[in-house]
Design a protein around this motif. Structure first.
Motif, PDB file in Angstrom:
ATOM      1  N   TYR A 310       3.700  90.724  19.544  1.00  0.00           N
ATOM      2  CA  TYR A 310       4.630  89.846  18.832  1.00  0.00           C
ATOM      3  C   TYR A 310       4.240  89.547  17.388  1.00  0.00           C
ATOM      4  O   TYR A 310       5.095  89.230  16.567  1.00  0.00           O
ATOM      5  CB  TYR A 310       4.770  88.518  19.580  1.00  0.00           C
ATOM      6  CG  TYR A 310       5.247  88.653  21.001  1.00  0.00           C
ATOM      7  CD1 TYR A 310       6.398  89.374  21.307  1.00  0.00           C
ATOM      8  CD2 TYR A 310       4.539  88.069  22.046  1.00  0.00           C
ATOM      9  CE1 TYR A 310       6.833  89.508  22.612  1.00  0.00           C
ATOM     10  CE2 TYR A 310       4.969  88.192  23.370  1.00  0.00           C
ATOM     11  CZ  TYR A 310       6.123  88.913  23.641  1.00  0.00           C
ATOM     12  OH  TYR A 310       6.548  89.041  24.936  1.00  0.00           O
ATOM     13  N   TYR A 322       5.770  89.514  12.009  1.00  0.00           N
ATOM     14  CA  TYR A 322       6.270  89.386  13.379  1.00  0.00           C
ATOM     15  C   TYR A 322       7.115  90.598  13.743  1.00  0.00           C
ATOM     16  O   TYR A 322       7.794  91.177  12.895  1.00  0.00           O
ATOM     17  CB  TYR A 322       7.083  88.095  13.522  1.00  0.00           C
ATOM     18  CG  TYR A 322       6.251  86.853  13.274  1.00  0.00           C
ATOM     19  CD1 TYR A 322       5.601  86.216  14.306  1.00  0.00           C
ATOM     20  CD2 TYR A 322       6.106  86.354  11.975  1.00  0.00           C
ATOM     21  CE1 TYR A 322       4.825  85.082  14.075  1.00  0.00           C
ATOM     22  CE2 TYR A 322       5.320  85.230  11.726  1.00  0.00           C
ATOM     23  CZ  TYR A 322       4.689  84.598  12.778  1.00  0.00           C
ATOM     24  OH  TYR A 322       3.907  83.495  12.534  1.00  0.00           O
ATOM     25  N   TRP A 326       9.188  90.058  19.214  1.00  0.00           N
ATOM     26  CA  TRP A 326       9.083  88.610  19.103  1.00  0.00           C
ATOM     27  C   TRP A 326      10.480  87.983  19.009  1.00  0.00           C
ATOM     28  O   TRP A 326      10.754  86.958  19.633  1.00  0.00           O
ATOM     29  CB  TRP A 326       8.248  88.255  17.873  1.00  0.00           C
ATOM     30  CG  TRP A 326       8.186  86.807  17.477  1.00  0.00           C
ATOM     31  CD1 TRP A 326       8.539  86.270  16.274  1.00  0.00           C
ATOM     32  CD2 TRP A 326       7.693  85.713  18.260  1.00  0.00           C
ATOM     33  NE1 TRP A 326       8.317  84.925  16.260  1.00  0.00           N
ATOM     34  CE2 TRP A 326       7.791  84.534  17.464  1.00  0.00           C
ATOM     35  CE3 TRP A 326       7.180  85.591  19.551  1.00  0.00           C
ATOM     36  CZ2 TRP A 326       7.413  83.280  17.918  1.00  0.00           C
ATOM     37  CZ3 TRP A 326       6.792  84.335  20.008  1.00  0.00           C
ATOM     38  CH2 TRP A 326       6.916  83.197  19.203  1.00  0.00           C
TER      39      TRP A 326
END
Length: 347
Positions: A310, A322, A326
């Motif tokens: 993530y 990210y 995620w």
């Protein structure tokens, strides 16, 4: 026992209205896209195809004995003006594929859900050619699912023909992005989404349909088909080598870019917000990574102790990127009212 997943040309009275809505919306989407003189075909096409896909999923779920309706806090089906609140497309996608997040058909749909929100009130006609492959796959995948669950009798391929398109022309999407903030934002979203895809997904014709038209001499037979699609493995060695050159060029271009596909918090926020019906901002994103422990707190002695699926730490810039996994994780979690309320009241 009857197999509810077997295709059948018969439609029950409960399923028929949903299925007819799905099919008619898709046909109208194609009609709008192929209409000569229409600028920014993508906006109308995507909006109508989202309606078509949503209605098709509702048909499939009802065929499987599932109820595609939203539930309230008491786990009862919600109603508005006496009608059930149905699952939106993102919820349908989640319920249909479940944990299979790498399915190319799913990735194609998840490309269009936020893109539709981005371009719904924007005028970017130069966008059309750049997403033609994804648009074509969106239709072909739709027709494939019709055949799978309702039989070939109802498929669109029996009534659609190859359309004559004369593009690209005029200003390119890249040129438009230089002079338009809206085009730049849309271009950035498309590039970020495409670069995070696994090669098995981006190379699948279920994610984006790509074809080369090669002019040949007229055949002596007058009833020969003027256009025929040939799979890549049926191409000559020279033709396959030309296709491979395009792939190599793209791979080489991307290989020198670090952190390709990673998102900043400001990029995560609109992606999540577009797929849930709740407020999501930078503050809630911060609460999220803290609550789900995907990265250490600021000034940690071990900043790289992240959940790599993530979040990834960038030592050079001393910040975090990210992943799109995620985004998917947050969407799955925060659709649940109890989960969302617990998060926003956390510290």
């Amino acid at each position: 026992m009857k197999n509810i997943n077997n295709p059948s040309s018969r439609l029950g009275s409960k399923i028929k209205p949903y299925f007819e809505k799905a099919r008619e919306s898709a046909l109208l989407a194609v009609e709008v896209y192929n209409k000569p003189g229409t600028k920014f075909k993508s906006a109308a096409y995507i909006a109508l195809m989202v309606i078509a896909w949503t209605a098709l999923f509702h048909s499939i779920f009802l065929k499987q004995g599932k109820s595609p309706y939203k539930k309230n806090k008491n786990k009862r089906f919600e109603k508005v003006d006496g009608d059930y609140r149905h699952w939106e497309l993102a919820e349908c996608v989640s319920n249909y594929w479940g944990s299979d997040t790498a399915n190319p058909i799913r990735k194609n749909l998840e490309f269009f859900i936020p893109l539709r929100n981005k371009i719904e009130h924007r005028q970017i006609p130069e966008l059309d050619p750049s997403i033609f492959g994804e648009c074509q796959a969106l239709l072909l995948n739709f027709d494939t699912l019709i055949g799978k669950y309702f039989g070939a009798k109802h498929q669109l391929r029996e009534v659609l023909s190859f359309s004559l398109q004369m593009f690209p022309s005029g200003k390119s999407f890249a040129e438009a992005a230089k002079n338009s903030k809206e085009a730049r934002e849309t271009k950035r979203f498309i590039e970020n989404y495409r670069t995070m895809l696994a090669s098995s997904v981006s190379g699948s014709d279920q994610y984006a349909f790509k074809a080369f038209l090669i002019q040949v001499s007229n055949h002596s037979s007058l009833d020969t088909l003027p256009i025929r699609f040939i799979h890549q493995n049926q191409l000559s060695p020279d033709q396959q080598e030309q296709l491979e050159s395009f792939t190599i060029a793209v791979k080489w271009k991307n290989s020198s870019v670090s952190n390709t596909g990673l998102l900043k918090p400001k990029d995560v926020v609109p992606l999540v917000q577009s797929r849930i019906d709740k407020k999501f901002n930078i503050h809630i994103h911060t609460l999220s990574w803290k609550s789900y422990s995907v990265r250490p707190p600021n000034n940690s002695k071990k900043p790289d102790a992240t959940e790599h699926k993530y979040c990834i730490y960038d030592a050079l810039h001393r910040d975090y990127g990210y992943t799109h996994e995620w985004v998917n994780f947050l969407v799955e979690k925060l659709r649940d009212d109890a989960e969302y309320n617990a998060l926003i009241t956390s510290k």
